[in-house]
Every structure is written in structure tokens, then in C-alpha cells.
Design an enzyme around this catalytic site. Sequence first.
Site, PDB file in Angstrom:
ATOM      1  N   ARG A  16      -0.772   5.965  -0.433  1.00 60.19           N
ATOM      2  CA  ARG A  16       0.494   6.497   0.106  1.00 60.19           C
ATOM      3  C   ARG A  16       1.666   5.695  -0.453  1.00 60.19           C
ATOM      4  NH1 ARG A  16       5.366   4.728   1.926  1.00 60.19           N
ATOM      5  NH2 ARG A  16       4.039   3.250   3.564  1.00 60.19           N
ATOM      6  N   ASP A  17       1.835   4.424  -0.129  1.00 56.02           N
ATOM      7  CA  ASP A  17       2.856   3.538  -0.495  1.00 56.02           C
ATOM      8  C   ASP A  17       2.493   3.229  -2.186  1.00 56.02           C
ATOM      9  OD1 ASP A  17       4.918   1.757  -0.831  1.00 56.02           O
ATOM     10  OD2 ASP A  17       4.474   0.699   1.177  1.00 56.02           O
ATOM     11  N   HIS A 208       3.705  -5.673   7.008  1.00 53.09           N
ATOM     12  CA  HIS A 208       3.677  -4.793   5.920  1.00 53.09           C
ATOM     13  C   HIS A 208       4.647  -5.359   4.671  1.00 53.09           C
ATOM     14  CE1 HIS A 208       4.042  -0.510   3.876  1.00 53.09           C
ATOM     15  NE2 HIS A 208       5.036  -1.082   3.400  1.00 53.09           N
ATOM     16  N   HIS A 210       5.615  -6.411   1.188  1.00 50.78           N
ATOM     17  CA  HIS A 210       5.510  -6.166  -0.485  1.00 50.78           C
ATOM     18  C   HIS A 210       5.716  -7.692  -1.307  1.00 50.78           C
ATOM     19  CE1 HIS A 210       6.107  -1.621  -0.845  1.00 50.78           C
ATOM     20  NE2 HIS A 210       6.209  -1.975   0.343  1.00 50.78           N
ATOM     21  N   CYS A 241       8.956   1.418  -2.892  1.00 48.48           N
ATOM     22  CA  CYS A 241       9.634   2.758  -2.490  1.00 48.48           C
ATOM     23  C   CYS A 241      10.659   3.171  -3.470  1.00 48.48           C
ATOM     24  CB  CYS A 241      10.384   2.023  -1.113  1.00 48.48           C
ATOM     25  SG  CYS A 241      11.481   3.539  -0.535  1.00 48.48           S
ATOM     26  N   ASN A 250       3.168  -3.410  -3.081  1.00 50.58           N
ATOM     27  CA  ASN A 250       2.456  -4.054  -1.581  1.00 50.58           C
ATOM     28  C   ASN A 250       1.873  -5.254  -2.072  1.00 50.58           C
ATOM     29  OD1 ASN A 250       2.678  -1.057  -1.204  1.00 50.58           O
ATOM     30  ND2 ASN A 250       2.933  -1.956   0.928  1.00 50.58           N
TER      31      ASN A 250
END
Length: 300
Positions: A16-17, A208, A210, A241, A250
Site C-alpha cells: 500500500r504505502d 510508522h 518514513h 504519500c 518508509n
Amino acid sequence: MGALPARVRIVEVGPRDGLQNERVALSIDDRLALIAKLVDAGLVDIEAGAFVSPKRVPNMAGSGELMKRLPRSSGVSYPCLVPNDTGLDAALEAGCRDIAVFAAVSETFSQRNTACSIAESMERLRAVARRALDSNVRMRGYLSCVIGCPYEGPIAAGIVADMALQLIDMGCHEVSLGDTTGIGTPEQIRRLIDAVSVRVPVHRLAGHFHDTWGMGVANVYAALQSGVTVFDASVGGLGGCPFAPGASGNVATEDVVYMLEGAGVVTGVDLGKLVGAARWVSDRLDRQVASRVARAYRTE
Ligand code: HMG
Ligand code: MG
């Protein structure tokens, strides 16, 4: 600063990310192949897709089809991002049993990312939460920009703590604290966790991070020392993002696994297989593998 935990849970956000902001959009077949490689490497929490506007995030289009075709492995969860009722309808239709709702602690980022104010986004998420819980769907929460916002600058820890509690109160089993642009340093992360864990028990927080400024692994270690035992990471260090200018990937899952296993903390992940997945997906995306560990790892 306590002793390190015996084990951590890694939430793999690569599908996803990791993929949402790449120049190359992977086919559904390749997204499924990536997930299969991650399962084979031992990951058991894999964020598989996002039920968001395909006009805004084209790489996540087809997440419904992906979820329908995804062979479910027992003991593995596949959360998907859900921003609103429309997204929840699609997620339920595709058979999702785990979702992740997301909000930002900065007004400008909230507008750029989700086209609404913070208050409006929390209203939307409350509606999603009521229906998700009625359907026995498990829900995790995300907060973006927990250290700073690319538009507004530094963010006070108090608002992060307040919003994290709101997400828990609406039924999230955990809240993942997103350093969206990767500007945080270990000391800032430690202070943030200390402040937030006054309101939300630390076992319900996830990190989370990055890696834009190269602090990802150090920030995981700082959060670990502050009692956090759940970390999001992305295979190959992919990620970013589309609505956070300058944000890069990430923290790489293989970098986190190498660091944790080196500290005697069990992750349940096979590093060699994970590096194989990182190299494979980087190749499919027509880019160099970003993580230090995947570059250094020797298979012979
Ligand atoms: P909206 O309020 O309808 O406003 O959607 P909009 O103008 O942004 O979008 C309008 C269009 O999206 C309309 O279609 C809607 O019908 C449609 P049109 O009339 O133009 O044809 N729409 C949807 N389509 C599919 N699924 C839906 C949906 N909802 C509306 N669920 C919305 C608000 C949030 C949905 C939209 O702005 C959006 O999709 N934004 C993208 C959000 C996103 O995916 N951001 C990246 C993920 S978050 C992240 O990366 C941070 C994180 O990693 C943590 C961290 O690092 O900090 C989690
Ligand atoms: Mg992110």
C-alpha cells in the site's frame, strides 16, 4: 528506558504505502505476487491496498479486485485503507476483515490528503467505525504528521495524544503514529511516545516512520526503548504519500528486521526471503533497491 521486548510485530505496508506513490503502477498480478512473497518471508500483517479515490491515488485502483483474488493464508491479516463510507462499502464488498482509517494532526495536510478538515475527517471516521465494528471488521487507526507537517511545521505532542485517544475511543485496536515526511529524530520520537502514552497505553501504539532524513531505523529503536512493540515498515524502503511533498520511502522492513534480530528481538521474518522480495519488487518498479540491507545482503 526499559529492557527491549522479546518480540515485535511488523506491519508490512509495502503493497500500500510502498506502491501508492511509485512512478510505475504495478498490475494486480504483480501486487498479488508481492504479497505472496511477503507471506512466504513470514510477515503476518500485510497492508494490501486502499479503498480511496482512484483519481487521487491511481496506483491503488483495483484494490477490490485484488482483495477478492488474494488467497487468504491462515494467521495473516490484510488491512486496507478506508477513508469514508464509500471506501467501507467497497472494502466490505471485497471481503475485507481488517481496515485502517486515517486522519492527520495538521489542518492543511488533512485538506490536501482527504479534502476535509480534521473535525470533518473524524466525523467521517466515526461513521465508518460504527459500521465496521457492527460488521466485526477489525480497525486500526493512523495519524499523519505526528512530528511535523510539510505545510505547517512542528506539531505539538498534545494534539497527537488527543487524536490518538479519539481513534481508540471510536474502536481502533491500535493507533499508528505516522512521521509522514520522516523529519523526526530519535529524541523527538521518544518525547512523543512519552507524551502520547500518558493518554493511550503504549501497547496500543505503533510507529510508522518514513526514512526521508535517514532516521528511520534509529527512530524505531528509540520507540522500542520507549515500549512500542509494533512497527510499520515497507519492503525495499518503498513508500511516500503523494500529498506530502518531499516525503520518501518508509523505513525498509529488511533494515528493521536486521536491526531487531541483531538486538535479539524476534520478528518471525526470514531476512533472506525478504531481501529477495525487496529486489524483486524494485526490479518490477524499474528502480534501484533503496535499502542498505538489501544492497549489502549476500545470498551466496
Ligand atoms: P472526497 O471528499 O469525495 O473529495 O474524497 P475528493 O475531491 O478528494 O474526491 C472526489 C472523488 O473521489 C469523487 O469522484 C468521489 O466520488 C470519489 P468524482 O466525482 O470526482 O468522480 N470518492 C471515492 N472513490 C473511491 N473510493 C472512495 C471514494 N470517496 C470519494 N472511498 C477522499 C475524499 C479521502 C476519498 C479522497 O480525497 C481521497 O481518496 N484521497 C486520497 C487519500 C490517500 O489515499 N492518501 C494516501 C494514503 S494516507 C498516507 O499515505 C499516510 C499514512 O501512510 C501514514 C503516514 O505516513 O503519515 C497512512
Ligand atoms: Mg506512510
